[in-house]
Design a protein around this motif. Structure first.
Motif, short mmCIF file in Angstrom:
data_model
loop_
_atom_site.label_atom_id
_atom_site.label_comp_id
_atom_site.label_asym_id
_atom_site.label_seq_id
_atom_site.Cartn_x
_atom_site.Cartn_y
_atom_site.Cartn_z
N ASP A 187 -17.53 -1.36 -6.75
CA ASP A 187 -16.11 -2.61 -6.39
C ASP A 187 -15.36 -3.11 -7.78
OD1 ASP A 187 -14.71 -1.38 -3.51
OD2 ASP A 187 -16.51 -2.74 -2.86
N THR B 146 -11.43 -4.87 -4.38
CA THR B 146 -12.22 -3.92 -3.59
C THR B 146 -12.91 -3.30 -2.55
OG1 THR B 146 -12.87 -2.41 -5.20
CG2 THR B 146 -10.66 -2.23 -5.75
N GLY C 104 -15.32 1.35 -2.39
CA GLY C 104 -16.01 1.96 -3.53
C GLY C 104 -17.26 2.72 -2.77
N TRP D 184 -14.73 2.32 -8.74
CA TRP D 184 -14.02 1.48 -9.11
C TRP D 184 -14.10 1.97 -10.88
CZ3 TRP D 184 -8.90 0.94 -7.23
CH2 TRP D 184 -8.51 1.57 -5.67
N GLN E 102 -9.71 4.75 -8.93
CA GLN E 102 -10.89 4.84 -8.10
C GLN E 102 -11.48 6.09 -8.06
OE1 GLN E 102 -10.28 4.66 -4.08
NE2 GLN E 102 -12.79 3.76 -4.01
#
Length: 765
Positions: free
Chosen positions: A140, A155, A158, A164, A201
């Motif tokens: 993330d 984020t 992940g 990501w 991502q």
């Protein structure tokens, strides 16, 4: 090794690449301009280390930025290796501003005083305003406030193989970087106002696993280590895909691209500098390629809604390029202020620049045209409406591949050739985008660039085919201000190549190559021949000058000269299907991986060279190549044993079906299976020809090659064993795709193999 070969090896030693490099300096000047464009600094190479030199743009006057011994003493207080620190030192201004590893210092001639600590950490991606840094944790994205150190998670989706801001496993150097302790910062592009990022991502969840065994662990121990990569092979159904998104760092709002995921090849669009922000931060543009590189589209995305539209599309029956050389920055620029873009296209049969309207993608005008090619955009000045670029094959050249610095107005008009002199003209490019952001994270000052801010001056290195390069400071119109630096090396240290022209096997197409002839007496049929081959088709093999600044090119030319020193003539030829000429010429490579580089063209050239030079012996011809060149070298001796009697194939991509899908599928199209169980790639598999080996073949591979998997060489070796053939096999521990061909031990084994098999009797040539 025999005593005779030991004598030849000692003769070659001073001229081998790693030794010759120690005596060669200043093959190119890399200028870093001050913000106002009034001067630049560069590091002059000397026998005792770099000298930092400041050059005034208007006059060309040069002076040392500081006393080297005083600076070295000051650096000793900061670093246990002051010489290494000196090599990393940057100049920020004329008033004693210096930078080291991202930290800024003031130098008073005696000591360095810290002015600003490094804002970043090794895995950070700093914002343009320096206030925030992106970093990765467990798949993330996180944000760190530089001043306070406070961390915010951006984020939370992940997952393993769905991370990501990740670079694809199939980047061709994932394990090499990991082993060197190099961890990449997030793949993201900051908006100019530092409020948003464009990132992705990366979905590799369904991509098949590719194991690679490390038999000698770097940290010691007996148990081998298993490295696992996610790599899509040619024809695989599941590919890595990038889900692009814009993230607002204040609100945390994630806005995905509404058009769905985009393909990644070796790397993602952002890593290839194929993404751009608008000045206002309300739009981004990026390039979207189809799987087989037959289409490329410029996509505009609204950063608030994620909605997107196609601005312009370029399609080709064979393949589309956005730069004719693999790995180079696309020759596309967004001119947000005027609502335009510079677009690269080969639609008229040659590689040229076009000005398009961003509103509807309509072509406003063709900026360049003619039977020559645009190689690289160096700089664009939106205010002066001018683009400066490198052109190939324009004006007087020794070969069509040599470059010149040119300029043209965005409003139309004739192209100006700013460096009309003969030879190749090399200029430092400043990469923008994610690559720029990575570099800026490690620097406190600007990046090197050929063209000054404001465009009033530029620095170019002019390299003749028969002499040392010269770096020059020039005005915008190309007139000379001053000679900045001359390359240095004793002329006796190199055997210069002789350019030659020859006809292809079709009897019509003109081809270009180089030959390094041994010095001394040349009796009839006394000289064996070695061809060094790399058939592309994404690049050429012959160097652009005798003293190239690029380390890989330097290694190649030095190695050719070393072989010539021990009595072997070396030939490099670029045949049909290679780039930097017309689109039709390059397209000849398409769907021809079974005949890499038109081997009949190479055979024809060897025969003609032997006619021109009676000293050359057509009965003693060898060929060597690495990677795609390894595939070509093995194919040459397996399919054309009457021409090449000896071959060295290292890290050969002997079966393109066992390779990262992006490269073979661009050049050979889709993998199509037939009812008999075969497919459209089977003919390119070298193992199918193993029974036909007639000469001497050496196979080589590093066991940690994360570009061309060692299985490629092992499969060919297995086929040769089953056919009952003798051959040499060299597998080295912990070597990768880059290190194997440059290892002194490997070069010595290759030279010994060639000496043994090219000799008329015994190992002495």
């Amino acid at each position: 090794m025999t005593e005779e070969f030991d004598t030849l090896w000692r003769r070659a030693q001073p001229f081998l690449p790693w030794n010759l490099a120690q005596r060669t300096r200043n093959l190119r000047v890399t200028p870093t301009w001050f913000a106002d464009g009034s001067a630049f600094w560069y590091a002059r190479e000397t026998a005792v280390g770099p000298e930092h030199v400041i050059v005034e743009a208007e006059t060309g006057n040069a002076a040392l930025a500081f006393d080297r011994d005083a600076m070295r003493a000051a650096l000793a207080a900061l670093d246990t290796d002051p010489d290494a620190a000196l090599a990393r030192l940057e100049i920020l201004d004329r008033e004693g501003g210096m930078a080291l590893d991202g930290a800024a210092y003031a130098f008073d001639g005696v000591r360095l005083r810290l002015m600003r600590a490094s804002q970043g950490e090794p895995l950070d991606l700093l914002s343009p305003d320096g206030r925030h840094a992106l970093f990765l944790r467990d798949g993330d994205l996180w944000l760190r406030a530089v001043a306070s150190g406070a961390k915010t998670r951006l984020t939370d989706t992940g997952a393993p193989h769905f991370e990501w801001a990740k670079s694809p496993d199939q980047s061709l150097e994932t394990i090499r970087l990991r082993r060197q302790g190099i961890a990449l910062p997030p793949v993201a592009l900051w908006s100019p106002d530092s409020r948003k990022i464009l990132t992705h991502q990366l979905d590799e969840r369904r991509v098949k696993s590719l194991p690679l065994v490390q038999n000698l662990p770097d940290g010691g121990g007996l148990r081998p280590v298993l490295h696992d990569l996610r790599v899509a092979f040619t024809g695989d159904a599941e590919l890595p895909m990038a889900h692009l998104a814009v993230i607002d760092i204040a609100s945390g709002q994630v806005t995905p691209h509404a058009g769905g995921p985009v393909h990644v090849s070796e790397t993602s669009p952002l890593e290839k500098a194929e993404g751009w922000w608008s000045a206002a931060g309300d739009k981004v543009w990026f390039l979207d390629h189809d799987r087989y590189e037959t289409r490329v589209s410029l996509i505009e995305m609204d950063t608030t809604t994620g909605a997107s539209r196609e601005v312009i599309r370029e399609t080709e029956t064979a393949f589309v390029d956005v730069n004719m050389e693999f790995g180079r920055r696309p020759n596309i620029r967004i001119l947000d202020g005027s609502g335009e873009a510079i677009w690269f296209s080969q639609r008229d049969g040659w590689a040229h620049l076009y000005l398009i309207d961003l509103a509807d993608g309509a072509v406003k005008r063709q900026l360049t045209q003619g039977e020559w090619v645009v190689r690289d955009i160096l700089a664009v000045d939106p205010e002066a409406r001018r683009v400066v670029f490198l052109a190939g094959g324009m004006g007087p050249c020794d070969t069509p591949y040599q470059r010149k610095v040119c300029a043209v107005s965005l409003d139309g008009g004739e192209v100006e050739i700013l460096t009309p002199e003969r030879g190749d003209h090399d200029a430092v490019m400043r990469d923008l985008g994610w690559a720029d952001a990575r570099a800026v994270a490690d620097r406190a000052g600007p990046l090197p660039a050929a063209v000054a801010p404001g465009g009033r001056h530029f620095v170019v290195t002019r390299a003749p085919i028969d002499g040392l390069p010269v770096s020059e400071l020039r005005r915008a119109d190309g007139t000379l201000v001053a000679r900045v630096e001359c390359g240095s090396c004793a002329q006796d240290d190199v055997i210069l190549p002789e350019p030659f022209e020859t006809r292809a096997a079709d009897g019509e197409t003109m081809l270009h190559g180089m030959i390094w002839m041994p010095e001394g007496a040349r009796e009839v049929r006394s000289i064996p021949i070695l061809e060094m081959i790399y058939p592309g088709p994404q690049c050429i093999e012959q160097p652009l000058s005798a003293w190239p600044a690029d380390p890989s090119e330097f290694f190649k030319t030095a190695l050719a000269g070393a072989f010539a020193r021990i009595g072997i003539a070396v030939v490099i030829l670029d045949a049909r299907g290679t780039p930097f000429r017309s689109k039709a010429f390059h397209d000849l490579c398409h769907r021809r991986l079974h005949d890499p580089g038109y081997l009949e063209d190479h055979a024809s050239a060897i025969a003609e060279l032997c006619d021109r030079h009676p000293a050359l012996d057509p009965g003693r011809v060898a060929i060597m190549g690495h990677s795609a060149g390894g595939h070509a070298a093995a194919r040459a001796i397996l399919a054309h044993g009457d021409v090449w009697q000896t071959a060295i194939a290292t890290a050969g991509s002997h079966d393109p079906r066992l390779y990262n899908h992006a490269w073979p599928e661009k050049w050979n199209g889709p993998l199509i299976r037939d009812d008999a169980g075969g497919d459209s790639y089977a003919a390119a598999d070298n193992s199918r020809l193993a029974a036909g080996l007639r000469g001497a073949l050496m196979l080589g591979h590093g066991d940690l090659d994360d570009n061309v998997h060692p299985a490629q060489t092992q499969r060919l070796a297995c086929a040769l064993i089953e056919a009952g053939h003798d051959f040499d096999l060299l597998m080295t521990p912990n070597d990768d795709h880059y290190s194997f061909p440059r290892a002194p031990y490997v070069v010595r084994r290759e030279m010994a193999f060639l000496v043994r098999h090219l000799s008329k009797s015994g190992p002495a040539i």
